[in-house]
Scaffold this motif. Structure first.
Motif, PDB file in Angstrom:
ATOM      1  N   UNK A  61      -1.596-132.800  10.342  1.00 37.83           N
ATOM      2  CA  UNK A  61      -1.333-132.237  11.679  1.00 37.83           C
ATOM      3  C   UNK A  61      -2.557-132.292  12.591  1.00 37.83           C
ATOM      4  N   UNK A  62      -3.410-133.295  12.361  1.00 37.96           N
ATOM      5  CA  UNK A  62      -4.606-133.469  13.192  1.00 37.96           C
ATOM      6  C   UNK A  62      -4.416-134.669  14.107  1.00 37.96           C
ATOM      7  N   UNK A  63      -5.174-134.729  15.179  1.00 41.75           N
ATOM      8  CA  UNK A  63      -5.140-135.917  16.022  1.00 41.75           C
ATOM      9  C   UNK A  63      -5.816-137.076  15.294  1.00 41.75           C
ATOM     10  N   UNK A  64      -5.341-138.281  15.539  1.00 42.65           N
ATOM     11  CA  UNK A  64      -6.009-139.454  14.979  1.00 42.65           C
ATOM     12  C   UNK A  64      -7.302-139.664  15.780  1.00 42.65           C
ATOM     13  N   UNK A  65      -8.297-140.402  15.222  1.00 42.93           N
ATOM     14  CA  UNK A  65      -9.567-140.561  15.937  1.00 42.93           C
ATOM     15  C   UNK A  65      -9.373-141.230  17.311  1.00 42.93           C
ATOM     16  N   UNK A  66     -10.210-140.815  18.244  1.00 41.74           N
ATOM     17  CA  UNK A  66     -10.098-141.348  19.610  1.00 41.74           C
ATOM     18  C   UNK A  66     -10.180-142.875  19.645  1.00 41.74           C
TER      19      UNK A  66
END
Ligand code: AMP
Length: 206
Positions: A61-66
């Motif tokens: 449930x984390x954002x993928x790397x920018x």
């Protein structure tokens, strides 16, 4: 005569309806449409190199790397002609900076606002079409749009929602402030039926 804006972003917390409204808006205007969340789920399903890198972030449930998501969106934007709408990008300040550097024209961000208790209610009942990405919160088993079989999203558990909502507040609210300081952001009340919210969007852009 001024040309109507052709570049849009749809943002909002998880289950705010950005997929539903984004797709509707893009279809009505004949715009190209990219949902970064749906695209990532497809890449994971296909086990593509991007999917393999992204998988563990979505599972947690984390954002993928920018850098990963900026590359995915930049590649997509390079291939587009005419107007477009990005659903779920940019979600962090570095992503917002990258987008504003690329866009050559007016960018309008639609910020769908829905209270937390309504979001968690929607998450508990919504299902998505794996074929076309449409979202349903009704009792049907098949997608209204393409006939695909609707499925619950793996990240739509109660804990999953709470974690994603936390990440949204920590990373995406600052991105919205950044966009607001340099471009137009239009707040939309996202509570109501699909039709009601779509009308609000149209009226806000008049
Ligand atoms: P969504 O379908 O928009 O709720 O996105 C599902 C998941 O995909 C998010 O919880 C993130 O893990 C990932 N994702 C989608 N868009 C982005 C983005 N712009 N930046 C980072 N991660 C993203």
């Amino acid at each position: 005569m001024t040309a109507s804006p052709k570049f849009f972003v749809m943002l909002g917390p998880p289950a705010s309806g950005k997929g539903t409204q984004g797709r509707l808006f893009a279809e009505e205007r004949g715009f190209n449409y990219l949902s970064t969340g749906s695209q990532l789920r497809r890449e994971i399903e296909e086990s593509s190199p991007i999917g393999q890198r992204a998988k563990r972030y979505l599972e947690h449930h984390q954002y993928v790397p920018d850098d990963l998501i900026i590359e995915l969106v930049t590649d997509w934007l390079e291939k587009q002609e005419g107007g477009w709408l990005l659903d779920g990008f940019p979600r962090s300040v570095p992503q917002a900076k990258a987008l504003l550097e690329i866009v050559t024209g007016e960018l309008i961000t639609l910020d769908l606002q829905v209270p937390a208790d309504e979001l968690s209610r929607r998450v508990s009942i919504r299902r998505e079409c794996p074929e076309c990405g449409s979202v349903a919160t009704n009792v049907r088993d098949t997608c209204e749009r393409c006939g695909g079989k609707l499925e619950s999203r793996a990240d739509d558990s109660k804990e999953g929602f709470q974690e994603r909502y936390k990440v949204y507040r920590e990373l995406t609210l600052p991105a919205l402030d950044y966009l607001r300081s340099l471009s137009r952001v239009v707040e939309i009340d996202g509570v109501g039926s699909r039709e009601e919210v779509a009308i609000r969007i149209k009226e806000a852009l008049r």
